[in-house]
Structures are given as C-alpha cells and as structure tokens.
Design a protein around this motif. Structure first.
Motif, PDB file in Angstrom:
ATOM      1  N   HIS A 191       0.856  -1.186   0.000  1.00 30.18           N
ATOM      2  CA  HIS A 191       0.000   0.000   0.000  1.00 30.18           C
ATOM      3  C   HIS A 191       0.888   1.231   0.000  1.00 30.18           C
ATOM      4  CE1 HIS A 191       0.634   1.211   4.258  1.00 30.18           C
ATOM      5  NE2 HIS A 191       0.913  -0.070   4.414  1.00 30.18           N
ATOM      6  N   PHE A 192       0.377   2.307  -0.582  1.00 33.51           N
ATOM      7  CA  PHE A 192       1.123   3.550  -0.630  1.00 33.51           C
ATOM      8  C   PHE A 192       0.139   4.701  -0.760  1.00 33.51           C
ATOM      9  CE2 PHE A 192       0.931   1.507  -4.753  1.00 33.51           C
ATOM     10  CZ  PHE A 192       0.384   2.477  -5.568  1.00 33.51           C
ATOM     11  N   PRO A 193       0.461   5.874  -0.224  1.00 34.95           N
ATOM     12  CA  PRO A 193      -0.472   7.007  -0.258  1.00 34.95           C
ATOM     13  C   PRO A 193      -0.538   7.645  -1.635  1.00 34.95           C
ATOM     14  CG  PRO A 193       1.576   7.665   0.766  1.00 34.95           C
ATOM     15  CD  PRO A 193       1.696   6.182   0.517  1.00 34.95           C
ATOM     16  N   ILE A 194      -1.699   8.204  -1.932  1.00 34.67           N
ATOM     17  CA  ILE A 194      -1.889   9.003  -3.131  1.00 34.67           C
ATOM     18  C   ILE A 194      -2.057  10.453  -2.675  1.00 34.67           C
ATOM     19  CG2 ILE A 194      -3.327   9.404  -5.159  1.00 34.67           C
ATOM     20  CD1 ILE A 194      -4.202   6.521  -5.014  1.00 34.67           C
ATOM     21  N   LEU A 195      -1.173  11.334  -3.128  1.00 34.75           N
ATOM     22  CA  LEU A 195      -1.145  12.718  -2.685  1.00 34.75           C
ATOM     23  C   LEU A 195      -1.486  13.661  -3.829  1.00 34.75           C
ATOM     24  CD1 LEU A 195       2.167  12.592  -0.610  1.00 34.75           C
ATOM     25  CD2 LEU A 195      -0.158  12.193   0.203  1.00 34.75           C
ATOM     26  N   THR A 196      -1.982  14.828  -3.463  1.00 34.73           N
ATOM     27  CA  THR A 196      -2.205  15.882  -4.448  1.00 34.73           C
ATOM     28  C   THR A 196      -0.856  16.508  -4.796  1.00 34.73           C
ATOM     29  OG1 THR A 196      -2.492  17.607  -2.788  1.00 34.73           O
ATOM     30  CG2 THR A 196      -4.443  16.327  -3.425  1.00 34.73           C
ATOM     31  N   PRO A 197      -0.801  17.292  -5.883  1.00 31.09           N
ATOM     32  CA  PRO A 197       0.456  17.987  -6.204  1.00 31.09           C
ATOM     33  C   PRO A 197       0.969  18.834  -5.051  1.00 31.09           C
ATOM     34  CG  PRO A 197      -1.034  18.087  -8.064  1.00 31.09           C
ATOM     35  CD  PRO A 197      -1.807  17.489  -6.943  1.00 31.09           C
ATOM     36  N   GLY A 199       0.828  17.953  -1.978  1.00 31.28           N
ATOM     37  CA  GLY A 199       1.252  17.080  -0.889  1.00 31.28           C
ATOM     38  C   GLY A 199       0.144  16.695   0.056  1.00 31.28           C
ATOM     39  N   ASP A 200      -1.105  17.054  -0.242  1.00 26.58           N
ATOM     40  CA  ASP A 200      -2.218  16.682   0.625  1.00 26.58           C
ATOM     41  C   ASP A 200      -2.642  15.242   0.360  1.00 26.58           C
ATOM     42  OD1 ASP A 200      -2.270  19.237   1.709  1.00 26.58           O
ATOM     43  OD2 ASP A 200      -3.649  19.980   0.151  1.00 26.58           O
ATOM     44  N   TYR A 201      -3.096  14.589   1.413  1.00 24.55           N
ATOM     45  CA  TYR A 201      -3.514  13.189   1.305  1.00 24.55           C
ATOM     46  C   TYR A 201      -4.842  13.066   0.563  1.00 24.55           C
ATOM     47  CZ  TYR A 201      -5.294   8.634   2.724  1.00 24.55           C
ATOM     48  OH  TYR A 201      -5.813   7.368   2.720  1.00 24.55           O
ATOM     49  N   LEU A 202      -4.901  12.151  -0.407  1.00 22.19           N
ATOM     50  CA  LEU A 202      -6.143  11.868  -1.119  1.00 22.19           C
ATOM     51  C   LEU A 202      -6.697  10.507  -0.744  1.00 22.19           C
ATOM     52  CD1 LEU A 202      -5.630  13.166  -4.769  1.00 22.19           C
ATOM     53  CD2 LEU A 202      -7.152  14.071  -3.017  1.00 22.19           C
ATOM     54  N   ALA A 203      -5.904   9.489  -0.890  1.00 26.79           N
ATOM     55  CA  ALA A 203      -6.349   8.119  -0.616  1.00 26.79           C
ATOM     56  C   ALA A 203      -5.120   7.230  -0.492  1.00 26.79           C
ATOM     57  CB  ALA A 203      -7.272   7.608  -1.725  1.00 26.79           C
ATOM     58  N   THR A 204      -5.362   5.984  -0.216  1.00 30.33           N
ATOM     59  CA  THR A 204      -4.292   4.984  -0.151  1.00 30.33           C
ATOM     60  C   THR A 204      -4.546   3.931  -1.215  1.00 30.33           C
ATOM     61  OG1 THR A 204      -3.922   5.321   2.211  1.00 30.33           O
ATOM     62  CG2 THR A 204      -3.174   3.229   1.269  1.00 30.33           C
ATOM     63  N   ARG A 205      -3.546   3.672  -2.006  1.00 26.23           N
ATOM     64  CA  ARG A 205      -3.654   2.658  -3.057  1.00 26.23           C
ATOM     65  C   ARG A 205      -3.181   1.324  -2.498  1.00 26.23           C
ATOM     66  NH1 ARG A 205      -6.648   2.155  -7.575  1.00 26.23           N
ATOM     67  NH2 ARG A 205      -5.595   1.061  -9.262  1.00 26.23           N
ATOM     68  N   VAL A 206      -4.047   0.332  -2.583  1.00 21.14           N
ATOM     69  CA  VAL A 206      -3.704  -1.022  -2.139  1.00 21.14           C
ATOM     70  C   VAL A 206      -3.571  -1.905  -3.368  1.00 21.14           C
ATOM     71  CG1 VAL A 206      -4.371  -2.983  -0.713  1.00 21.14           C
ATOM     72  CG2 VAL A 206      -4.981  -0.664  -0.003  1.00 21.14           C
ATOM     73  N   SER A 207      -2.442  -2.550  -3.512  1.00 24.27           N
ATOM     74  CA  SER A 207      -2.177  -3.408  -4.664  1.00 24.27           C
ATOM     75  C   SER A 207      -1.970  -4.838  -4.181  1.00 24.27           C
ATOM     76  CB  SER A 207      -0.934  -2.925  -5.416  1.00 24.27           C
ATOM     77  OG  SER A 207      -0.635  -3.781  -6.503  1.00 24.27           O
ATOM     78  N   THR A 208      -2.757  -5.757  -4.702  1.00 26.47           N
ATOM     79  CA  THR A 208      -2.667  -7.166  -4.310  1.00 26.47           C
ATOM     80  C   THR A 208      -2.349  -8.028  -5.523  1.00 26.47           C
ATOM     81  OG1 THR A 208      -5.043  -7.500  -4.632  1.00 26.47           O
ATOM     82  CG2 THR A 208      -4.314  -6.860  -2.432  1.00 26.47           C
ATOM     83  N   THR A 209      -1.584  -9.062  -5.303  1.00 28.23           N
ATOM     84  CA  THR A 209      -1.257 -10.036  -6.347  1.00 28.23           C
ATOM     85  C   THR A 209      -1.698 -11.417  -5.868  1.00 28.23           C
ATOM     86  OG1 THR A 209       0.656  -8.730  -7.045  1.00 28.23           O
ATOM     87  CG2 THR A 209       0.566 -11.022  -7.782  1.00 28.23           C
ATOM     88  N   PHE A 210      -2.461 -12.118  -6.709  1.00 35.06           N
ATOM     89  CA  PHE A 210      -2.983 -13.424  -6.328  1.00 35.06           C
ATOM     90  C   PHE A 210      -1.988 -14.525  -6.694  1.00 35.06           C
ATOM     91  CE2 PHE A 210      -7.113 -11.225  -7.705  1.00 35.06           C
ATOM     92  CZ  PHE A 210      -7.154 -10.505  -6.530  1.00 35.06           C
ATOM     93  N   SER A 211      -2.212 -15.679  -6.127  1.00 36.98           N
ATOM     94  CA  SER A 211      -1.345 -16.826  -6.406  1.00 36.98           C
ATOM     95  C   SER A 211      -1.548 -17.360  -7.816  1.00 36.98           C
ATOM     96  CB  SER A 211      -1.604 -17.942  -5.386  1.00 36.98           C
ATOM     97  OG  SER A 211      -2.977 -18.348  -5.436  1.00 36.98           O
ATOM     98  N   GLU A 212      -2.667 -16.990  -8.453  1.00 40.15           N
ATOM     99  CA  GLU A 212      -2.972 -17.433  -9.808  1.00 40.15           C
ATOM    100  C   GLU A 212      -4.030 -16.501 -10.383  1.00 40.15           C
ATOM    101  OE1 GLU A 212      -5.400 -21.070  -9.964  1.00 40.15           O
ATOM    102  OE2 GLU A 212      -5.326 -21.042  -7.772  1.00 40.15           O
TER     103      GLU A 212
END
Length: 376
Positions: A191-197, A199-212
């Motif tokens: 996971h990593f934050p998504i910021l405005t130009p 530097g303000d917080y917008l959201a958090t991006r969660v990236s998942t990878t499955f086993s298949e």
C-alpha cells in the motif's frame, strides 16, 4: 432387391420384375433414360456421396398386354443415400478445472452403435458416468470424470463406433485438462499514499497479487477503518488494485484509543471466503486480512503532538481535562470523544482556519459539535 436407404457403398445393384414386360428403362438422378443393364436388373458404379433416385419404367409386350388387359404400369422409384465419410468425434471442455471434470464428446452425426464407457480412453482420472443426448448435429455424450492427477486426457480410438451408413469413426482429438487442486490466495500486497500535487492526502492505493489468475468478488471484500473508493482488476496479471479513503474525515476508529488525538488511521481489508475464484472454479475458503496504518502528517508533528494553533490545542485539551474528572463515564466515552475531537480538529484546520485566531468562537464551535454528537 436394392441397397439400404443409407449406404457406404459407391456401387448399387437393383433387381425388378414386371409382368408382360419386354424390358425396362432406367433413369438415375438427372441422367438420360436408357435401357437397364439387363431385362430385370441394373448396376451402377462410382456413385458420389449424397442422395440419389432411380426411376424404372417397364416397356410392355403389346400382344400379352391385350390378353391381360394391362397396358401401362406406373414407374417404380427408389431413393437412397450414399455416405462414405467416417464420422468425426470432437471432445471439448474446460482448459482448466477442478475435480470432477465435465467433458463433452460430440458425434458429428447419428450413430448406429452407441458409445460405451470402455471405448473412452481416460488418463489421469476415472470415468464416473457417460450420458447420451441426441442433438440436431448428431449425438452428444457428457462424460463425468474424477481426476487423479494434475493433467487429465480424454480420447476415443478409431473404429469403435459406426454411423447409420456403417462407417467406422475416425480417432477423436486428444483433449487435455489441467487439474487445479489449490484454491486461490493473496500472494503479496502493498500500500502507498496518493497525494495531491500540493502534498495533501487523497487516498491509499492497495495493490494485491494473487497466487494465480482469479476473479475478485468485490462484494466479499470488507474494508474497516476506511472507505473503498474504486478498484482496478487485471485478470490477465492476477492482480487487483483499489483505493481506500483513510482521511481523517473517513476515520472510523483511531488506532490507539489511549492517545488524546489520533493522527493515524488503522485500516483492515478483509478478503472473505469466496472473494477469489480461479479459472477452475475454486474459491478461497479462509479469509485473508490486510492490515496497515495511514499516518496523517498534516495533523501531527514528528513527535506526535498536535500542530494545530495553540488556541485550538488549548480548547481541545480543555475538553479532555473536563472529561477526565467524570470517572467511569469518561472511561466509557473516551474513545468516542477522542475520535470526535480529532474530526473537529481536522474540520477546523481545513474548513474554518480563521477560528484558530478566535478562541471564543472556537470554544463555541467545539461545544456545539460535542452536543450534536451526544444527540446522535
């Protein structure tokens, strides 16, 4: 005498008899009418596949016809079909599956002899059931197979069944199925934050990878401590990414209920049972929980203390001190109050920054927000 109505022979012999006939005339399909091979028979060779029609007309002896009173007979007509093509067998089904496996065995035409279980060659599994079904294109068999290995193959050998013309079948295709015995799971995530130009917080991006490769059922993904905003599913790469809004306005519960003003959002993303379904139809049974914290640096210094103006910090601190003297009531309500004060601090800093310079107005606003919360 005549051939069968459906025959695999390219030759045909006919015998016929007509009283008082001198001879017979034969016409095959659209060919010119001519004398038959003999007085009472006709032979044909090199007949093409397809439907055919033979018309036989008797030529009578006039004197004998006058005695018998029969001068004319209607032509005799016989129709049949020549089929020399060997029937094809096409096996189809899923490329990947769990056990049991359902496989279709399709016959391109009707069969004179049925397909029996011992005629189906199965490797990597055991044939449990074979059910026949008549279709417009021919016949279809549904084979149910219990897989015993990670690769299943199904085929039908040549010459085991015959069509209505008597032709034996060609060998079927060699059909294989990959057997998947393991349900999908989350292999890695980040996971990593998504910021405005700015530097303000917008959201958090969660990236998942499955086993298949697997499909994700969003309805079975629960997010606590934040709000699910949008998702991007890439089945070809077995990955799912989504945004969660863990901003202070969406803060559902502070991470540390013992802190005065929480500046950290605790987020739990739960992939419940059935949230993932792979190509074999298997679903995850156990839930997978992804937990992480989102720190809101705009509202806290490196040491964790409030960066609000002294007037704001003083008013909020006074609210906490007042509550501290109420004993058990304070102990029960403390977590809710801390959450509320954190939202008030955020609301003031973002929406009403001018209140920071007006302690009286600020105190009135805080009291009003507190009363509204108690009313709720």
């Amino acid at each position: 005498e005549h051939p069968a109505e459906v025959s695999n022979s390219t030759s045909a012999r006919f015998f016929f008899f007509t009283p008082n006939a001198l001879y017979h005339l034969c016409q095959l399909d659209d060919q010119p009418t001519a004398n038959c091979t003999t007085k009472d028979s006709a032979d044909f060779h090199s007949i093409q596949d397809g439907p055919h029609r033979l018309k036989v007309t008797a030529v009578l002896d006039v004197l004998q016809a006058a005695v018998s009173g029969l001068y004319l007979y209607a032509p005799a007509v016989f129709q049949w079909e020549v089929d020399t093509l060997r029937p094809s067998i096409i096996i189809s089904g899923p490329a990947i599956s769990n056990s049991p496996v359902m496989v279709d065995i399709n016959m391109q035409e009707g069969l004179k002899t049925p397909l029996r279980p011992e005629m189906v060659d199965v490797r990597g599994g055991r044939l449990r059931d074979l059910t026949a079904e008549r279709t417009p294109a021919g016949e279809k068999y549904l084979a149910t197979i219990d897989a015993t290995d990670f690769l299943l193959s199904v085929s039908v050998q040549a010459g085991v069944v015959r069509d209505s013309a008597g032709n034996f079948n060609k060998p079927s295709n060699f059909f294989t199925v990959d057997i998947d015995k393991f349900p999908p799971s989350i292999e890695k995530w980040q996971h990593f934050p998504i910021l405005t130009p700015g530097g303000d917080y917008l959201a958090t991006r969660v990236s998942t990878t499955f086993s298949e490769r697997a499909l994700a059922n969003i309805s079975k993904i629960q997010v606590l401590g934040a709000e699910l905003k949008e998702e991007t599913f890439r089945p070809e790469s077995a990955a799912l990414s989504f945004n969660v809004d863990a901003s202070p306005f969406n803060l559902r519960e502070p991470c540390d209920s013992d802190s005065d003003i929480s500046v950290v959002s605790c987020v739990n993303v739960t992939f419940g049972p059935g949230a993932l379904r792979d190509e074999a139809g298997l679903v995850n049974v156990a839930a997978a929980v992804l937990s992480f914290q989102v720190k809101h640096t705009a509202f806290a210094s490196a040491g964790g203390t409030s960066v609000a103006a002294p007037a704001l910090a003083g008013v909020l601190g006074a609210m906490l001190l007042i509550g501290a003297g109420v004993g058990m009531w304070w102990h029960r309500k403390r977590t809710k109050l801390v959450h509320l004060l954190h939202k008030v601090e955020t609301e003031v800093l973002l929406l009403y920054p001018w209140m920071v310079q007006d302690p009286a107005q600020l105190a009135t606003f805080v009291q009003m927000r507190t009363k509204n919360a108690d009313a709720e």
